[in-house]
Motif scaffolding. Structure first.
Motif, short mmCIF file in Angstrom:
data_model
loop_
_atom_site.label_atom_id
_atom_site.label_comp_id
_atom_site.label_asym_id
_atom_site.label_seq_id
_atom_site.Cartn_x
_atom_site.Cartn_y
_atom_site.Cartn_z
N THR A 275 22.08 18.90 -12.44
CA THR A 275 20.68 18.80 -13.07
C THR A 275 19.65 17.24 -12.70
O THR A 275 19.95 16.73 -13.47
CB THR A 275 20.00 19.21 -13.95
OG1 THR A 275 21.06 20.53 -14.37
CG2 THR A 275 18.83 19.26 -14.18
N THR A 277 17.50 14.59 -13.11
CA THR A 277 17.15 14.31 -14.67
C THR A 277 15.48 14.71 -14.13
O THR A 277 14.87 14.47 -12.58
CB THR A 277 17.15 12.85 -14.90
OG1 THR A 277 16.58 12.03 -14.17
CG2 THR A 277 18.69 13.03 -15.33
N HIS A 305 22.18 29.68 -16.73
CA HIS A 305 22.26 27.71 -17.36
C HIS A 305 22.84 28.10 -18.75
O HIS A 305 23.35 29.63 -19.14
CB HIS A 305 20.80 28.30 -17.68
CG HIS A 305 20.07 29.07 -17.77
ND1 HIS A 305 19.94 29.76 -19.54
CD2 HIS A 305 18.81 29.97 -18.06
CE1 HIS A 305 19.00 30.64 -19.50
NE2 HIS A 305 18.79 31.30 -18.28
N TYR A 306 23.42 26.93 -19.28
CA TYR A 306 24.58 27.20 -20.45
C TYR A 306 23.57 26.82 -21.76
O TYR A 306 23.88 27.13 -23.02
CB TYR A 306 25.82 27.09 -19.96
CG TYR A 306 25.84 27.49 -18.91
CD1 TYR A 306 26.99 29.28 -18.81
CD2 TYR A 306 25.90 26.90 -17.59
CE1 TYR A 306 27.30 29.72 -17.77
CE2 TYR A 306 26.49 27.99 -16.74
CZ TYR A 306 27.12 29.37 -16.29
OH TYR A 306 27.21 30.22 -15.35
N ARG A 307 23.72 25.54 -22.09
CA ARG A 307 23.11 24.47 -22.92
C ARG A 307 21.99 24.78 -23.19
O ARG A 307 21.81 25.11 -24.17
CB ARG A 307 23.86 23.25 -22.37
CG ARG A 307 24.99 22.96 -22.55
CD ARG A 307 25.22 21.35 -22.28
NE ARG A 307 26.24 20.97 -21.81
CZ ARG A 307 26.40 20.51 -20.87
NH1 ARG A 307 25.01 20.14 -20.39
NH2 ARG A 307 27.37 20.40 -19.87
N CYS A 308 20.97 24.76 -22.03
CA CYS A 308 19.37 25.35 -22.40
C CYS A 308 18.77 25.57 -21.75
O CYS A 308 19.44 26.24 -20.60
CB CYS A 308 18.73 23.66 -22.91
SG CYS A 308 19.07 22.08 -21.37
N GLN A 309 17.81 26.28 -21.66
CA GLN A 309 16.47 26.79 -20.59
C GLN A 309 16.48 26.04 -19.44
O GLN A 309 16.27 24.92 -19.44
CB GLN A 309 15.03 27.23 -21.14
CG GLN A 309 14.85 28.10 -22.48
CD GLN A 309 15.87 29.61 -21.90
OE1 GLN A 309 15.37 30.08 -20.34
NE2 GLN A 309 16.82 29.57 -22.71
N LEU A 311 14.78 24.15 -16.38
CA LEU A 311 14.00 23.21 -15.73
C LEU A 311 13.37 23.14 -15.36
O LEU A 311 13.45 24.33 -14.08
CB LEU A 311 14.35 21.54 -15.58
CG LEU A 311 15.32 20.57 -16.17
CD1 LEU A 311 15.27 19.11 -15.43
CD2 LEU A 311 13.96 20.52 -17.47
#
Ligand code: PLP
Length: 371
Positions: A275, A277, A305-309, A311
């Motif tokens: 992703t 930054t 998506h896996y760890r967080c929403q 961007l």
């Protein structure tokens, strides 16, 4: 004059079509020349044991195709303007077939080339690790079938017609709501395309020409590269690392001149999945704005998506209106649905819809009336 043996093209073919083919062949092979009179309907039907109506229907077919004409008080004659080659001693009898027989297949002058699919079909392997393949077992086919059958059981003629080249208005409205709610994308014009690939192709055609350069991620999505290269543009691979595309290298490439387009997969870089930054996105955006270079933001798998929403897309903060935002339903429906989304500025939507009229007068109508 005797009519020739009925040419049995295919036993399943109607008699009148077989007779028509016999006459056509006789003209091509020179048994019947330009201006020759055909036997009367009566004699053809007696000779061949055919009903008169069958013979008349056959002759009418040949008249419609332009092989023979009906002349008052004379009967049927071979038309005078068939392309006949006059040659030594045998003038009138050298017919079309001689010319055609002497021809060999032409060599096409291809001025563009396409791209090729990989030669390893996914089904040949027990495990398929290739990217971008949704698990079709999870797709609600029953619900989908109900929607399809609902649409087809009460067809709306207006929607089945050519329609607008930006796509079905109802689908566009739904897509706008979806993009606003799930991705915070607002105030953009929407065009529905046959997958994002069509959108990539159209944008490339509109913005690139021979000698231009396109800044792409060093490791990138081959179908996009093919679409860019097809215009005669040169691809410039920009360095990337664990944080995505490197703005410093992008700047160095821009300063060398002639970069007309930047192609990015910022949410999940294809194929590394990195992703980009936030700070790099901003740096890249500023460079693009400063040098007035449009960016294609290819957000092909936003829903995954896996760890967080995920961007928010770069298109959510685009004061210079330089982002050409592309997305697709290939991952949440299935690739064969061929429904892609472009969310672009007003200037871009005009150019895209006008260009699209030349290649596809609307998006996939059956898929899109479901909404
Ligand atoms: C980087 C990238 N862009 C776009 C797409 C989607 O293409 P399409 O909408 O033409 O099916 C994919 C699919 O794998 C992709 O990996």
């Amino acid at each position: 004059m005797k009519i020739f043996k009925l040419h049995n093209v295919s036993s399943s073919q109607a008699k009148y079509l077989q007779l028509a083919e016999t006459v056509r062949l006789a003209i091509r092979q020179g048994q019947l020349a330009v201006g020759d009179k055909l036997p009367s309907v009566k004699s053809i039907s007696e000779d061949l044991g055919l009903n008169r109506h069958t013979v008349m229907k056959s002759l009418a077919e040949l008249v419609a195709e332009g092989w023979i004409e009906s002349v008052q008080r004379v009967g049927y004659k071979v038309v005078p303007n068939l392309p006949i080659e006059k040659s030594k001693g045998n003038s009138q009898r050298q017919v079309l077939s001689n010319v055609i027989d002497s021809l060999s297949p032409i060599d096409f002058r291809f001025v563009r080339s396409g791209s090729q699919l990989p030669t390893y079909p996914a089904n040949d392997f027990e495990y398929n690790f290739s990217g971008g393949q949704p698990d079709l077992a999870l797709f609600p086919f029953d619900e989908f079938k109900r929607c399809m059958s609902n649409v087809l059981s009460r067809p709306d003629e207006a929607k089945m017609s050519y329609g607008q080249s930006a796509g079905t208005p109802e689908l566009i409205d739904q897509v706008k709501i979806y993009l606003r709610k799930s991705r915070a994308i607002t105030d953009r014009e929407i065009v529905i395309t046959n997958g994002s690939q069509e959108a990539l192709f159209i944008v490339a055609q509109l913005l690139l020409q021979t000698g231009d350069k396109v800044a792409v991620e060093e490791l990138g999505y081959p179908p996009a590269m093919s679409a860019f290269r097809n215009t005669g543009a040169e691809l410039v691979g920009v360095k990337q690392d664990a944080l995505g595309m490197c703005p410093n290298d992008l700047e160095a490439q821009i300063l060398k001149g002639n970069i007309r387009l930047i192609y990015l997969t910022p949410l999940h870089q294809y194929p590394t999945t990195v992703t980009l930054t936030v700070s790099r996105r901003m740096a890249i955006y500023q460079l693009a704005a400063q040098h007035k270079i449009p960016i294609i933001e290819d957000d092909y798998d936003h829903e995954f998506h896996y760890r967080c929403q995920p961007l928010a897309p770069m298109a959510t903060d685009d004061p210079a209106q330089l982002i050409i935002y592309l997305s697709t339903f290939s991952k949440i429906m299935f690739p064969g649905a061929r429904i892609g989304i472009m969310a672009v500025s007003k200037a871009m939507v005009k150019a895209v819809t006008e260009y699209r009229l030349m290649i596809c007068h609307k998006s996939n109508v059956l898929m899109c009336v479901i909404t």
